[in-house]
Design a protein around this motif. Sequence first.
Motif, PDB file in Angstrom:
ATOM      1  N   UNK A   8       0.824  -1.223   0.000  1.00 39.75           N
ATOM      2  CA  UNK A   8       0.000   0.000   0.000  1.00 39.75           C
ATOM      3  C   UNK A   8       0.851   1.263   0.000  1.00 39.75           C
ATOM      4  N   UNK A   9       1.849   1.277   0.894  1.00 39.58           N
ATOM      5  CA  UNK A   9       2.645   2.503   1.022  1.00 39.58           C
ATOM      6  C   UNK A   9       3.357   2.841  -0.281  1.00 39.58           C
ATOM      7  N   UNK A  11       2.542   1.853  -3.426  1.00 42.93           N
ATOM      8  CA  UNK A  11       1.581   2.217  -4.480  1.00 42.93           C
ATOM      9  C   UNK A  11       1.067   3.642  -4.246  1.00 42.93           C
ATOM     10  N   UNK A  12       0.695   3.909  -3.001  1.00 46.04           N
ATOM     11  CA  UNK A  12       0.190   5.248  -2.696  1.00 46.04           C
ATOM     12  C   UNK A  12       1.274   6.289  -2.954  1.00 46.04           C
ATOM     13  N   UNK A  14       3.784   6.154  -5.141  1.00 46.48           N
ATOM     14  CA  UNK A  14       3.953   6.375  -6.585  1.00 46.48           C
ATOM     15  C   UNK A  14       2.769   7.161  -7.130  1.00 46.48           C
ATOM     16  N   UNK A  15       1.587   6.762  -6.699  1.00 39.31           N
ATOM     17  CA  UNK A  15       0.350   7.414  -7.141  1.00 39.31           C
ATOM     18  C   UNK A  15       0.388   8.904  -6.826  1.00 39.31           C
TER      19      UNK A  15
ATOM     20  N   UNK B  33      -3.227   5.837   4.590  1.00 39.35           N
ATOM     21  CA  UNK B  33      -2.738   5.182   3.369  1.00 39.35           C
ATOM     22  C   UNK B  33      -3.843   4.377   2.717  1.00 39.35           C
ATOM     23  N   UNK B  37      -5.451   4.841  -0.937  1.00 39.49           N
ATOM     24  CA  UNK B  37      -5.453   3.667  -1.814  1.00 39.49           C
ATOM     25  C   UNK B  37      -6.846   3.444  -2.397  1.00 39.49           C
ATOM     26  N   UNK B 149      -4.522  13.692 -12.583  1.00 39.69           N
ATOM     27  CA  UNK B 149      -4.529  12.636 -13.602  1.00 39.69           C
ATOM     28  C   UNK B 149      -5.659  12.869 -14.604  1.00 39.69           C
TER      29      UNK B 149
END
Lengths: 332, 247, 248
Positions: A8-9, A11-12, A14-15, B33, B37, B149
């Motif tokens: 999660x950390x 991906x978040x 990078x996002x 987080x 997500x 985005x």
Amino acid sequence: MKFKFRHTDKIVGIFFFGALIILLGGIVLVALSQKMLVKKYSFQTRFQDAGGISQTTNLYFKGFEIGRIKKFRLNQDNLIDVELVVYEDYREKIIAQSAINKSSNPITGRGSLEFLQGPPGGELLPEDSYIPSLDMPEGKQLLLENKIVRSGDVISSILKNIDDILSNLKKDNNPDQGAIFRILFNLANATETLNSDLLTLQDLMVNLDNRVEQTTVRLDDALSETTTLIRNYQDPAGLAVNLIDPGKTELIQPLHNVLLKLDDNLAELHGLLLFLNQESPEISGVLYESRSSLQTVQKTLQGINNHPLIRRGISRDSRDINRNIKIRPEDF
Amino acid sequence: MNGFLEFIHFTAETWRRLLTYTRQRQASFTVLLRQIMFTGYEALGLISFLALTIGGLIILQGNNILGNFGQGDLIYVILVTVVVRELSSILTALIVIARSGTAISTELGNMVVNQEIDLLLSFGISPVSYLVVSRLVGVVVATFTLTIYFNLVALLGGWLFSSFFSPINFNFFFSRLFAELSFLDILISVFKSMVFGIGIALISCYQGLKVNIASTEVPQRTIRAVVLSIVFVLFADILITLMFYIS
Amino acid sequence: MNILEVKNINWYLEDEKILDDIDFTLEEGQSIIISGTYESGKSLLLKVIGGITPPSHGRVLFLGRDVYESPDETIDEIHQQIAFIFQEGALLSNLNIRENLLLPLKYHNPRLDLPGITREIEEFISYFSLGHILDKRPAALPNVKKKLLSFVRAAILHPRLMIVDEPLFNLDLDNQKLVLKLLRKIHKSGISMLIVSNSRDLIKILGDRWLVMDRGRIVQDVSSSDPDFDKKLNTISLTDLVGVEDEI
């Protein structure tokens, strides 16, 4: 599922940071495209109105963007004070006796500024100095003195004219500003009146033709009779004359003089009528031509006048006009 | 009116807890987080699809209309005005309301019903700081990120669809586009997305926590959260537009 | 020394008085069992004392400090010293069991001795024979296990006061025994207790003092040292103060 929770950390991260990079990239690109990182020099100018200019209006020289408007405001004399910036690369183009011309695209309402450079070899203008615009007398003076040349941008000047006309037309609701529109309207009405007058005149001419001819024939007859009469009287050897006026002084001589005068006058009238008769087809032709061209004008004006947005549309009265036209060629 | 005052109080409390959020340590960070997500990353596909088609549609319609006037250049103005200034933040906000606003109010409502809020209170954990603040920050970050985005994909979509009409150079297209774009446009797009995120998160959390005892209250509160969030987003949008563009 | 002072607690639901002037103190190391009917307001009283539901009037003092009207830091400290066990054994549904158990500790102490705590957790899990459940979510567990886990969570907090709502509710006899043994052990170690229960066995085993509530008021207050304690206790199986456990 497991994958997502374990990472999660990442991906978040990078996002989120990906978006931040995109945002920063966008800001840098805007800055570059708007020359924010280029050193700029400030100059002043003045216009009559602020039509077409905005905070993002660019200044062009020979088609190159050399600067843009920074800010503008209405001053106490109701003129527009404008602060311009010129990019570093073009700074040396800003020389004495230069001017600025404002033109605007009438369709988008967006304007552009054109820099008109002064005579070659001019002194470099110091920063913050005033560059006159063609709106102002000092700018027009430069143009008159041929210090600067207005660029031959035909299209933009045509557009400018159209813009003026359109903006005048648009102002119809303002009693002082709708002049053109009202002139067109009055012209159309006047043409209509003129047209009917012409038709009357034409009828008159036809009648006049016939009458002149008849009169001429009658006059001819009368003239020859008169001539015979005069001839008879020139040698008055008849009995009755001898009886009434044996000395030929009391009656014959005065009558003779009157008849001679009449003869002269009739001959003159005859010549005049002959001339008129000969010339009248020409006059009619001129009248016909002027009438048909006036009809065309009228149709055009009627078209404008009866514009669907304004009035009813073009009226169907062409039949009458055609009938009138047909008459004329037979007369030739 | 009472409800509104309560909401203001709730907002103030959330703000107060937000300022002490750095003291909130590990536990809330995990919640944060996960919120980003769910609200952000997992909505990326939907947002991209929406952005691509919207960008394309604007080009299709724009080319159709403007081409007739020979004003094809205005397409850049329209892309900037419609996509960057308005649609990106509004559509992203609507997607966030539909996915996360409902999820948040349902989740919090169920937590009330299951006594989980009482449990947190018994631990001395403020539900506002543990549940609301992390969701607020999460939703704001996610909305902000998604809006960026959305803009990117919509503008790319614009270029892609323009290329269908007439092959157009990528660099040319984007240099024209960036010439039309101003800092204010970017700033407002980002600012709006954050305001929308704050509103959606606060309204959804508040409505969720307003559930008292029964689980039947949960869907009712969720519907209220959605309606109020949409109303908020539209009003806020009008206000921001008036503030920045009209003055 | 009084660990808890409950001062003139009143609690209204609109115009209805649910708690009526409740006033008592709890000495450090003492245990108080509260009994009463469904409508007596005993569970609500626990929530008021536990800092969950503020009273309409009155104060709750823990070690002399107000449970509601104190600075955030003080309230944080108070809560770290009180463990509250709910009747249903509430767990946070979006955290797994490990996260649930560690949440109150981790939240207040970021630098937690994680290996030590984990060892302790595993001891309790084997005590209750809960099996491998640490990575599961609460939704995957039966209610009994959730309830037992709430005792584990309270025990590892090492509080000074334990507030327990119906500890035997929903449990089979074996688990009741385990819970009673654990609570007695905790109590013996000097931890104060405030328990709501109608179980005579529990009152007999754990109670230093027994309060009976009816319609929001304390109607009986008996100390275990009272010579009539047993006699009074025997009355509850015959009166309207019938506990759920006894009924089943």
